[in-house]
Design a protein around this motif. Structure first.
Motif, short mmCIF file in Angstrom:
data_model
loop_
_atom_site.label_atom_id
_atom_site.label_comp_id
_atom_site.label_asym_id
_atom_site.label_seq_id
_atom_site.Cartn_x
_atom_site.Cartn_y
_atom_site.Cartn_z
N ASN A 1 -56.88 21.31 -37.39
CA ASN A 1 -56.20 20.80 -38.58
C ASN A 1 -56.46 19.30 -38.67
O ASN A 1 -55.93 18.52 -37.87
CB ASN A 1 -54.70 21.08 -38.49
N TYR A 2 -57.28 18.90 -39.63
CA TYR A 2 -57.67 17.50 -39.77
C TYR A 2 -56.92 16.87 -40.94
O TYR A 2 -57.21 17.16 -42.11
CB TYR A 2 -59.18 17.38 -39.98
N ASP A 3 -55.96 16.01 -40.61
CA ASP A 3 -55.14 15.32 -41.61
C ASP A 3 -55.67 13.90 -41.74
O ASP A 3 -55.14 12.97 -41.14
CB ASP A 3 -53.68 15.35 -41.17
N ASP B 1 -60.18 28.69 -48.32
CA ASP B 1 -59.20 29.56 -48.95
C ASP B 1 -58.83 28.94 -50.29
O ASP B 1 -59.32 29.33 -51.33
CB ASP B 1 -58.00 29.74 -48.03
N THR B 2 -57.94 27.93 -50.26
CA THR B 2 -57.66 27.16 -51.47
C THR B 2 -58.32 25.80 -51.37
O THR B 2 -58.18 25.10 -50.36
CB THR B 2 -56.15 26.98 -51.68
N THR C 1 -58.55 19.99 -48.78
CA THR C 1 -58.19 19.02 -49.81
C THR C 1 -59.17 17.86 -49.75
O THR C 1 -59.32 17.22 -48.72
CB THR C 1 -56.76 18.50 -49.62
N LEU C 2 -59.83 17.59 -50.86
CA LEU C 2 -60.77 16.49 -50.97
C LEU C 2 -60.26 15.52 -52.01
O LEU C 2 -59.98 15.90 -53.15
CB LEU C 2 -62.16 17.00 -51.37
N ASP D 1 -57.93 17.86 -44.72
CA ASP D 1 -57.36 17.01 -45.78
C ASP D 1 -58.05 15.67 -45.62
O ASP D 1 -57.79 14.95 -44.65
CB ASP D 1 -55.85 16.90 -45.60
N PHE D 2 -58.92 15.29 -46.57
CA PHE D 2 -59.81 14.15 -46.38
C PHE D 2 -59.82 13.24 -47.59
O PHE D 2 -59.90 13.70 -48.73
CB PHE D 2 -61.23 14.64 -46.10
#
Length: 449
Positions: free
Chosen positions: A159-161, A220-221, A204-205, A180-181
Motif C-alpha cells: 500500500n503506497y500512500d 480495480d478502481t 489514485t493518480l 496513491d501518487f
C-alpha cells in the motif's frame, strides 16, 4: 584516519561513528550482535554488507560507489543513504525492517530497497536521473518528496500512500496492491524494470500537469484527480473509472477494450472527454464535460445518471448509445487533446437520446440499417443537418420535434401529444411501419421537394 581492510567486523554491539573518513573495505560485517547505538559508515568505493540488527538505533551509509547486502538490515529506526558527490548506488533488497528511509540529503545513484515487515516512511529520496525501486508488502508513506527518473513500486498487497508530498518523477511503473501518487509536474506510466503499472486494489493518480502512458494501466478502481490524463494509446484494464472527486484541469482520454468499465463519475469542467471500448461502458455517476467523444465499436449505456455536457460526438462507428442529459446538448464536433476529433454520431446499433432540455445539432446522426433512433422527453431540433437513419421512435416528448433525413425513414411511433412535429425528406420516403397510433401530436408538418 581511514580504515582499510578486506572485511571490517563490528562485533561489540556499540555505537560506531565511521562516516567522517573515506574508508576502504570490501565487506562490512555487523551481524555479530545488535547495535548499542547509531552506526555511520563511509566508503566511497562501495562495499558489501552482511546483516545488521540496528537495536532500534539509526544507520547511515555513505558511498560514491555501490552498496549491496547479503542479509537484512533489521530493527532499525532511520536508514539514511548518502553520497559524497559521486552518486552512490544502493541495492538493499533483502528482508529489511526499518522505520524510515531517508535518501535526499544529496543526489544518489539508483536505489532499490525492500522492507516487507510492515512498511516504512520515505523521509525523502533523490536519485536524480537514476531510478528508484521500492518494494513492500506493508504500508509505505512519505514525509518528503521522491525525485527520480523512474519510480518502480513493488510488493504483493503493498500500500503506497505517496500523495501527501509533491513528488517529481518522469516514469511510474510497478505491480502491487494499492497506489496513491502525486506529482504535479506530470509523469508517464511506462517501464521501470516492470512494464506498466498494476494494482490489485485501487489506484489514485493526481497531478496538476499532464499524465500519459507508453504502457498499460491495470487497477480495480482508477481515481484521477486535477490534471490532464491521456490514457487512450494503450488498451488498459480497469473495473471502475472515478474522476469526479476534483475538477480535472484538462482533457481526459481513456481506453479499455477487455470488458469495458463502469464510470463512477467524471468532472472535466469545461474540458473534453474521450472514452474508447469494444465492450460496454456503463455508469453510476455523472459525466460533466464540454464535449463527450465516444469511440471504437463498443456500447455506451449512459442513461442512468443525468449528465451535463455541451456536445456529443463519436469517432467512427460505435456499437450503440443510450445517453441522458437533462440540461440539453448538441450533436456536433468534439476535439480532444491527445485524442481524436469526432463529427456527429454514427452507430451500428440502437441509439437513444434522452433529455428534458433541448437537443440540437451541427453535425449528422447516422444509425445502422437494422437499428432505431429513439428520442425521449425533451425538445429535439434535428433538421439543420441531413441525418441518415432507418427507424425513428419517440416517447413522451416535452417539446416540439423537427427531423430531417433525405434518405427517408420509417416511423415506429411518435409520441408528441400536445407538441408539434415536423418531418422532412428530399428524395426519400417516410413510411409508417404499421404500429398503431404511429403519430400522436398537436400538429404534423411534412416537408420535402
Amino acid at each position: 584516519a581511514a580504515i582499510t581492510a578486506a572485511t571490517l567486523e563490528l562485533a561489540g554491539g556499540g555505537t560506531y561513528t565511521l562516516g567522517t573518513q573515506n574508508n576502504a573495505v570490501t565487506t562490512l560485517d555487523v551481524d555479530a550482535a545488535a547495535l548499542g547505538g547509531d552506526l555511520s559508515f563511509r566508503d566511497d568505493t562501495g562495499f558489501a554488507m552482511t546483516g545488521v540488527d540496528g537495536g532500534a538505533n539509526n544507520i547511515t551509509l555513505s558511498t560514491d560507489g555501490a552498496v549491496t547486502q547479503t542479509a537484512a538490515i533489521t530493527n532499525t529506526g532511520a536508514l539514511t543513504l548518502l553520497s559524497n558527490g559521486g552518486g552512490g548506488a544502493f541495492t538493499l533488497t533483502q528482508a529489511n525492517n526499518v522505520t524510515t528511509l531517508d535518501g535526499d540529503t544529496n543526489t544518489l545513484g539508483a536505489v532499490s530497497f525492500t522492507d516487507n515487515t510492515g512498511g516504512f516512511d520515505v523521509a525523502g529520496l533523490n536519485t536524480g536521473a537514476n531510478n528508484a525501486t521500492l518494494s513492500s508488502t506493508g504500508v509505505v508513506t512519505q514525509s518528503a518528496a521522491i525525485t527520480a527518473a523512474g519510480l518502480e513500486l513493488l510488493g504483493a498487497g503493498g500500500n503506497y500512500d505517496l500523495d501527501t508530498v509533491n513528488n517529481a518523477v518522469t516514469t511510474l511503473a510497478g505491480n502491487t496492491g494499492i497506489i496513491d501518487f502525486l506529482d504535479n509536474t506530470g509523469f508517464t506510466i511506462g517501464t521501470v524494470n516492470t512494464v506498466g503499472l498494476t494494482t490489485t486494489g485501487n489506484m489514485t493518480l493526481t497531478s496538476n500537469g499532464s499524465v500519459g502512458q507508453t504502457q498499460i494501466l491495470r487497477a480495480d478502481t482508477l481515481f484521477l484527480e486535477n490534471g490532464t490524463f491521456d490514457f487512450n494509446d494503450i488498451d488498459n484494464r480497469i473495473t471502475t473509472l472515478d474522476a469526479d472527486n476534483t475538477t480535472l484541469g484538462g482533457d481526459l482520454t481513456f481506453q479499455d477494450n477487455l470488458g469495458g468499465f463502469i464510470i463512477a463519475g467524471i468532472d472535466a469542467g469545461t474540458n473534453n472527454v474521450q472514452l474508447e471500448t469494444i465492450a460496454t461502458i456503463t455508469e453510476t455517476g455523472t459525466i460533466t464535460a464540454a464535449g463527450l467523444l465516444l469511440g471504437s465499436t463498443g456500447g455506451y449505456d449512459l442513461d442512468t445518471s443525468n449528465h451535463a455536457i455541451t456536445t456529443l460526438a463519436t469517432t467512427g462507428t460505435v456499437g450503440s448509445i443510450d445517453f441522458q442529459d437533462n440540461t440539453g446538448f448538441s450533436i456536433g464536433t468534439v476535439t480532444v487533446t491527445g485524442g481524436s476529433t469526432g463529427n456527429g454520431i454514427t452507430t451500428s446499433g440502437v441509439t437513444t437520446l434522452t433529455s428534458t432540455g433541448t437537443v440540437t445539432q451541427t453535425q449528422a446522426i447516422s444509425v445502422g440499417a437494422a437499428a432505431t433512433l429513439t428520442l425521449e422527453n425533451g425538445t429535439f431540433d434535428l433538421n439543420d443537418v441531413n441525418n441518415a437513419i432507418s427507424r425513428l421512435f419517440t416517447t413522451s416528448l416535452g417539446g416540439d420535434l423537427t427531423f430531417k433525413d433525405d434518405t427517408g425513414f420509417s416511423i415506429n411511433g411518435l409520441d408528441a401529444v400536445g407538441r408539434n412535429v415536423e418531418l422532412e425528406t428530399v428524395g426519400g420516403t417516410i413510411t409508417d411501419n404499421g404500429v398503431g397510433n404511429a403519430v400522436r401530436a398537436n400538429g404534423l408538418s411534412l416537408l420535402g421537394a
